[in-house]
Design an enzyme around this catalytic site. Structure first.
Site, PDB file in Angstrom:
ATOM      1  N   HIS A  20       0.940  -2.097  -2.444  1.00 48.94           N
ATOM      2  CA  HIS A  20       1.955  -2.899  -1.766  1.00 48.94           C
ATOM      3  C   HIS A  20       1.309  -4.098  -1.062  1.00 48.94           C
ATOM      4  CE1 HIS A  20       5.314   0.107  -2.010  1.00 48.94           C
ATOM      5  NE2 HIS A  20       4.265   0.827  -2.359  1.00 48.94           N
ATOM      6  N   ASP A 120       8.655  -5.400   2.800  1.00 49.12           N
ATOM      7  CA  ASP A 120       8.589  -4.443   1.703  1.00 49.12           C
ATOM      8  C   ASP A 120       9.834  -3.556   1.792  1.00 49.12           C
ATOM      9  OD1 ASP A 120       7.928  -2.103   0.149  1.00 49.12           O
ATOM     10  OD2 ASP A 120       5.817  -2.629   0.366  1.00 49.12           O
TER      11      ASP A 120
END
Length: 160
Positions: A20, A120
């Site tokens: 990520h 995110d």
């Protein structure tokens, strides 16, 4: 240069797993190339593990790094199996710290107040709550690669 003449200040918040971090950092690079001020927010644990922060800040002078607690003890192993624990910890510990940080940027930042938060998708629920409360725009993203996206598209065919 007065605050009203500065480029927008973007804050980026990612889920603290390498898969990520890297895509979100790529987005941050693109935003910096466009001349925007970007604050890349890491958990303290991830921040300590990233070794090229100084090089990145030198290459991208509008890229700034900050860290925030993930709410887990320093000696706690952070593995993929603990994702559920991390999400719970983010909501109980990190969320109030994040609120305080965004509010502080609005009051006393050389970069100006945060114009938007790019977050995110896993972190969206608590980040959106805080940003809405402070009237800051939120842009959710899912930082996974093309292979992962292709896999998601093919799952229904595999089931058939």
């Amino acid at each position: 240069m007065g605050r009203q003449h500065q480029q927008p200040h973007i804050l980026m918040l990612h889920f603290p797993l390498l898969g990520h971090i890297k895509p979100m950092l790529s987005i941050a690079h693109l935003l910096c190339h466009a001349g925007l001020h970007v604050t890349f927010l890491n958990t303290e644990h991830s921040h300590g593990r990233l070794t090229q922060l100084q090089d990145l800040s030198t290459h991208f002078p509008t890229l700034h790094f900050q860290s925030i607690s993930d709410g887990l003890p320093k000696d706690h192993p952070r593995t993929f199996d603990l994702t559920k624990d991390m999400v719970i910890s983010f909501k109980s510990v990190t969320k109030p710290l994040f609120r305080e940080m965004l509010a502080e940027y609005s009051r006393n930042s050389d970069l100006g107040p945060v114009a938007c938060v790019i977050v995110d998708g896993i972190m969206y629920s608590f980040a959106n709550d805080v940003a809405e409360e402070l009237e800051i725009r939120v842009i959710p993203t899912r930082p996974y690669g093309a292979c992962c996206l292709w896999s998601f598209c093919c799952i229904s065919k595999l089931i058939e």
